[in-house]
Write a protein that holds these residues in place. Structure first.
Motif, mmCIF file in Angstrom:
data_model
loop_
_atom_site.group_PDB
_atom_site.id
_atom_site.type_symbol
_atom_site.label_atom_id
_atom_site.label_comp_id
_atom_site.label_asym_id
_atom_site.label_seq_id
_atom_site.Cartn_x
_atom_site.Cartn_y
_atom_site.Cartn_z
ATOM 1 N N THR A 734 0.827 -1.214 0.000
ATOM 2 C CA THR A 734 0.000 0.000 0.000
ATOM 3 C C THR A 734 0.860 1.262 0.000
ATOM 4 O OG1 THR A 734 -0.117 -0.180 2.412
ATOM 5 C CG2 THR A 734 -1.912 -1.159 1.137
ATOM 6 N N ARG A 791 -7.898 12.396 -2.661
ATOM 7 C CA ARG A 791 -8.799 11.660 -3.543
ATOM 8 C C ARG A 791 -9.714 12.626 -4.312
ATOM 9 N NH1 ARG A 791 -9.808 6.602 -4.341
ATOM 10 N NH2 ARG A 791 -11.776 6.019 -5.352
ATOM 11 N N GLU A 795 -9.947 12.805 -8.323
ATOM 12 C CA GLU A 795 -11.232 12.630 -8.993
ATOM 13 C C GLU A 795 -11.605 13.872 -9.801
ATOM 14 O OE1 GLU A 795 -13.963 11.700 -5.933
ATOM 15 O OE2 GLU A 795 -13.342 9.588 -5.756
ATOM 16 N N LEU A 833 -5.808 6.569 -10.694
ATOM 17 C CA LEU A 833 -6.718 6.414 -9.573
ATOM 18 C C LEU A 833 -7.161 4.964 -9.427
ATOM 19 C CD1 LEU A 833 -8.323 7.886 -7.354
ATOM 20 C CD2 LEU A 833 -10.162 8.211 -9.028
ATOM 21 N N THR A 834 -7.354 4.281 -10.547
ATOM 22 C CA THR A 834 -7.712 2.859 -10.496
ATOM 23 C C THR A 834 -6.590 2.036 -9.892
ATOM 24 O OG1 THR A 834 -9.090 3.162 -12.462
ATOM 25 C CG2 THR A 834 -8.471 0.910 -11.888
ATOM 26 N N ASP A 837 -6.633 2.478 -6.213
ATOM 27 C CA ASP A 837 -7.712 1.725 -5.579
ATOM 28 C C ASP A 837 -7.416 0.234 -5.544
ATOM 29 O OD1 ASP A 837 -9.157 4.017 -5.132
ATOM 30 O OD2 ASP A 837 -10.290 3.875 -7.003
ATOM 31 N N ARG A 841 -4.729 -0.254 -1.363
ATOM 32 C CA ARG A 841 -5.561 -0.652 -0.224
ATOM 33 C C ARG A 841 -5.066 -1.986 0.322
ATOM 34 N NH1 ARG A 841 -11.756 0.473 -2.360
ATOM 35 N NH2 ARG A 841 -11.514 2.703 -2.850
ATOM 36 N N ARG A 885 -12.980 -1.191 -13.240
ATOM 37 C CA ARG A 885 -13.465 -0.645 -11.973
ATOM 38 C C ARG A 885 -14.771 -1.331 -11.553
ATOM 39 N NH1 ARG A 885 -10.943 3.967 -10.313
ATOM 40 N NH2 ARG A 885 -12.746 4.525 -9.010
ATOM 41 N N TRP A 888 -13.817 -4.694 -10.040
ATOM 42 C CA TRP A 888 -13.206 -4.551 -8.715
ATOM 43 C C TRP A 888 -14.124 -3.804 -7.738
ATOM 44 C CZ3 TRP A 888 -8.277 -6.042 -6.886
ATOM 45 C CH2 TRP A 888 -7.487 -6.720 -7.819
ATOM 46 N N LEU A 890 -15.242 -0.657 -7.764
ATOM 47 C CA LEU A 890 -14.709 0.668 -7.441
ATOM 48 C C LEU A 890 -15.724 1.713 -7.882
ATOM 49 C CD1 LEU A 890 -11.038 0.175 -8.670
ATOM 50 C CD2 LEU A 890 -11.937 -0.145 -6.372
ATOM 51 N N THR A 895 -16.724 10.471 -5.399
ATOM 52 C CA THR A 895 -17.151 9.877 -4.127
ATOM 53 C C THR A 895 -17.400 10.933 -3.062
ATOM 54 O OG1 THR A 895 -14.845 9.605 -3.463
ATOM 55 C CG2 THR A 895 -15.898 7.764 -4.618
#
Length: 918
Positions: A734, A791, A795, A833-834, A837, A841, A885, A888, A890, A895
């Motif tokens: 991570t 984030r 985004e 960003l993908t 994610d 994590r 996404r 997974w 996402l 968000t």
């Protein structure tokens, strides 16, 4: 009896019968925990410490599992250990019951005997009388007799105990190696993995990154599908051809060309110039081919620059002079020895035969001279006509094809004459009356020793002058060098022993032996004259390549002077001649001719010739690359020569769609094409395993996704993992993934902002540049913390909506080029960003399995394909990223709710990672 080991402080289970066994086991555990591959994983997580691993390995269940595979070696060690302890206890018992007075008395007795021996004979006699008396007195006393016997038994037992201790130590070492190899080490790996807990593959614990630091090292090259395809195509084009290697930059085209060149018998690898000139490129290729061929044949290419005339002359003359001086020194020494030995015999032969030979030679000379004078004076007209006819015939025979056969006949005649002379010299020994009498006398005495010596000498001669291996005892085959050495030893030993025999000495002293040796040497000289050839003749192609290098790299000038006129009035006229460099058609013709000869020579040796032209895709555009292929087309198509040319993907596409709708230069220039695609996830894993062994699967998938399967970028991102780990001391996936992805995104958005800054903006559309600046401010702190503000900033770029933020009127003012750049930047931000994610994590293994179970869109392979799709179109890439996404699970939008502006940047302090300044 064996002693039970008391329970030690480290609380190992009461499993071993002897304490020494527990010590060996504990040492094996410590050694396995100190192995770099194991020690590297200790301490990376709170529970995975060396103390916890050691305590787990000393638990009774784990001791049983570790010792079970090594029972045999343990039993041998235990048996020897028990025997050793029994013998040592017996030795201690004898040592405790030995009286010191007895030991002193025995020592004084031995010392007295030694002193007596070194003093005098009377003292020896006195000691010889005193010692039996002392022994009798000691033996008659029962206590003293018992102590003496105990002493003798103790002295006899000490070597046995020492031997048992040595054998026990060897058995302990064998058991320890068995434990470390088969018992403790595998169990240690399982124990450490259990201590690391779940998702242990998310730790960066590679063994080394040596292969990543040497990207061009051939030992780390992994054979790919493209390499196998190229090998098959080269094998199919047996008579030569031109094959293009197509692929994106960094796909491994250069490595593929170098690998094929390394497997060829003769190869030349050149790089296409960025701003090419056909003449300069062909000249460079011509020179490189000549130099490589000289090196391939073991010669040194001539150097023309930075060498003074004196040094050039010295470099040529000194080696030849050194060789001639060596030959001269040995020749003079050997000649002096031969002349000294044969002088008397030659003088004797000359004194006997020279008058007759001299008289015959003088008569023959006078007759020949008389005939020549008569022809010159015109007294023999017929002979003059014959002489003229003979001269004409001699001139007409200058190109007679049978001269080679005549020369061969002359050589055979010389060889036969030499052999006859050498054999005649040895036969004369058997004809000599004195020698025959000596042989009859030796045969009458009859000795097996002479036969054995002659056999040894004969065996040495046979093995000295034959080339077949010599078999000893039917199994052992000596190599040629060892056989030669053995043959020389046998020959020298047999010759030395042979000359100790009376018969041999008598034969050697025969007065006619010097004459026989002179005849033998004359025969050997005739044979040498017939079979002589220049040592190491320079091949014709080597000379041709050297001449071409002189012609291509130097300007040669020749001058001549002519003197005319009467002696009292001299005039001088000087003429100079300078060579001109060859023009392009002549250069092409000469290069093809030389390469054809080289290829024909290599083809006879069943070798392949490869000319690899790399970096053609550096020319900038497909138009320039196609023009380059059209210019160098003249040198292609040489028989038995394989041209390998690396081109960009668009040139390869031009060849693939040949004839649709029209044919281009690739149709007539290329015979086939090999496409080098980006690596699949499996191929990337194989490359990283070869170059960075021990790298876990999540990190391989991360580097594959960021690189898109391009090997050059794959290696670069692998090195970035090592650099981030060394700089930040992060080992968790991570942390490292967040650090790497954010740094790459920051650099990429900075590049996009530079390109966007070259576009025209207005007051209403300039807020786009402000948004990019604020997003870069969020990415600039070197910290992988996934805060809400970060984030929202990502985004804001990833889910970019130009009309929704600027309005219809303002969005219409943005140019198409700027709009395309914004879409590309937005797609790349969404891809990053993908990746955050997916890899940023925790609980990666569970989430990976769940995504894979939802369908093919959840496979890690698709992340690399999404990176490849970004180079094609941002719109198709967003579609693929959206599928990933969804698999997974996402979020597919904002968000944190819609935001008109990017939130303020983060601070400079990072509470989660205090070691890394934010």
């Amino acid at each position: 009896m064996s002693r039970r080991r008391p329970r030690p402080a480290w609380q190992v289970a009461d499993f071993f019968a002897l304490e020494r066994e527990a010590e060996v086991y504990l040492a094996a555990v410590d050694a396995c925990l100190a192995v770099p591959a194991v020690a590297r994983r200790l301490g990376v997580r709170p529970q995975a410490t060396a103390e916890n691993a050691r305590a787990a390995m000393l638990a009774e269940a784990n001791v049983e599992r570790a010792v079970a595979p090594c029972r045999d070696t343990q039993e041998r060690f235990r048996a020897l250990l028990e025997r050793s302890e029994r013998q040592r206890r017996r030795l201690d018992y004898l040592r405790d019951r030995t009286h010191p007075l007895t030991v002193a008395l025995c020592g004084m007795t031995v010392l007295t005997l030694l002193v007596a021996v070194f003093l005098s004979w009377p003292a020896v006699l006195g000691a010889a009388l005193a010692l039996p008396l002392t022994g009798a007195v000691i033996w008659r006393h029962p206590v003293w007799r018992m102590h003496v016997l105990l002493n003798l038994r103790e002295w006899a037992l000490r070597p046995r105990v020492a031997l048992l201790d040595r054998r026990t130590a060897w058995a302990a070492a064998a058991w320890s190696r068995d434990l470390q190899g088969n018992g403790v080490r595998p169990l240690t790996d399982r124990v450490v993995e259990a201590l690391l807990g779940e998702d242990r593959d998310s730790l960066l614990l590679a063994d080394n990154f040596h292969g990543l630091r040497s990207p061009r090292n051939p030992r780390y090259v992994v054979e790919s599908l493209a390499a196998r395809s190229l090998t098959r195509k080269i094998a199919q084009l047996e008579s030569g051809g031109t094959i293009a290697v197509s692929g994106s930059r960094g796909a491994g085209k250069s490595t593929l060309l170098e690998a094929c060149a390394g497997e060829a018998g003769f190869a030349v690898v050149v790089q296409a110039p960025a701003t090419y000139s056909p003449y300069d490129f062909l000249l460079s290729l011509y020179v490189r081919t000549c130099e490589n061929y000289l090196v391939h044949q073991g010669h040194v290419p001539p150097a023309f620059l930075r060498i003074s005339p004196f040094r050039r002359v010295a470099r040529r003359l000194l080696p030849a002079l050194r060789k001639r001086l060596t030959v001269l020194a040995f020749g003079l020494s050997a000649g002096a020895l031969v002349v000294l030995g044969l002088a008397a015999g030659v003088r004797s032969l000359t004194a006997q035969q020279w008058p007759t030979v001299r008289a015959g030679a003088v008569d023959l000379w006078r007759q020949a001279a008389g005939v020549v004078l008569d022809i010159w004076n015109g007294e023999r007209v017929g002979a003059a006509v014959l002489v003229v006819v003979a001269g004409i015939l001699l001139w007409s025979l200058r190109r007679w094809k049978q001269w080679r056969a005549i020369r061969m006949g002359a050589r055979v005649t010389l060889v036969v004459a030499g052999v006859v002379l050498a054999v005649a010299a040895f036969v004369s020994l058997l004809v000599d009356d004195d020698v025959r009498a000596l042989l009859r006398e030796a045969a009458g005495k009859g000795s097996g020793k002479d036969f054995i010596l002659l056999t040894v000498l004969l065996v040495g001669i046979v093995n000295l002058f034959t080339e077949r291996p010599w078999e000893i005892r039917g199994r052992v085959l000596l190599t040629l060098r060892r056989r030669r050495r053995t043959a020389w030893i046998l020959f020298t030993a047999g010759l030395a022993l042979l000359f100790t025999m009376p018969l041999t000495l008598a034969l050697a002293a025969d007065p006619e032996n010097p004459l026989r040796l002179a005849i033998v040497l004359t025969g050997l000289m005739l044979i040498k004259m017939a079979t002589w050839s220049p040592a190491n003749p320079v091949p014709r192609l080597v000379t041709a390549c050297r001449d071409e290098l002189y012609r291509l790299q130097t300007v040669q000038t020749a001058s001549s002077a002519v003197t005319a006129g009467p002696p009292q009035l001299l005039t001088a006229q000087t003429t100079s001649l300078s060579t001109m460099p060859p023009n392009f058609p002549e250069l092409v013709s000469d290069f093809r001719a030389l390469l054809t000869e080289i290829a024909a020579e290599q083809h006879l040796q069943e070798q392949r010739v490869v000319i690899a032209i790399d970096e053609v895709d550096r020319l900038g555009s497909d138009t320039a690359a196609l023009a380059f292929l059209g210019e160098i087309k003249a040198i292609l198509g040489v028989p038995h020569v394989h041209y390998l040319i690396s081109v960009a993907e668009d040139v390869g596409a031009s060849f693939v769609r040949r004839g649709l709708p029209h044919r281009g230069v690739t149709d007539s220039s290329l015979d086939d094409i090999v496409h080098v695609p980006p690596c699949t996830l499996e191929e990337s894993n194989e490359i990283l395993e070869r170059r960075a062994s021990g790298l876990s699967e999540p990190f391989k998938a991360l580097t594959h996704a960021l690189s898109g399967g391009v090997p050059r970028d794959l290696i670069r991102y692998g090195l970035r993992l090592d650099e981030i780990e060394a700089r930040t001391q992060f080992v968790e996936l991570t942390d490292i993934a967040g650090q790497l992805i954010l740094e790459e995104l920051s650099d990429t958005l900075a590049g996009f902002r530079t390109l966007l800054g070259k576009q025209r903006w207005t007051a209403r559309t300039g807020t786009i540049l402000v948004a990019f600046r604020n997003a870069m401010d969020h990415l600039r702190p070197a910290c992988p913390c996934g805060s809400t503000e970060l984030r929202r900033a990502l985004e804001h770029v990833a889910f970019h909506d130009l009309r929704g933020r600027l309005g219809e009127e303002a969005a219409a003012e943005v140019s198409d080029e700027a709009r395309e750049l914004l879409d590309e930047a937005s797609a790349y931000a969404l891809f990053s960003l993908t990746l955050l994610d997916v890899f940023g994590r925790g609980d990666f293994a569970r989430r990976r399995d769940e995504a894979a179970a939802r369908g093919p869109d959840g496979a890690l392979e698709l992340l690399g394909r999404a990176r490849q799709e970004l180079e094609v179109s941002p719109y198709s890439a967003r579609h693929l990223i959206g599928s990933i996404r969804t698999a997974w699970q996402l979020p597919e939008g904002l968000t944190a709710g819609p935001a008109a502006a990017v939130p303020l940047p983060r601070g400079t302090d990072c509470p989660r990672h205090p070691r890394v300044p934010a």
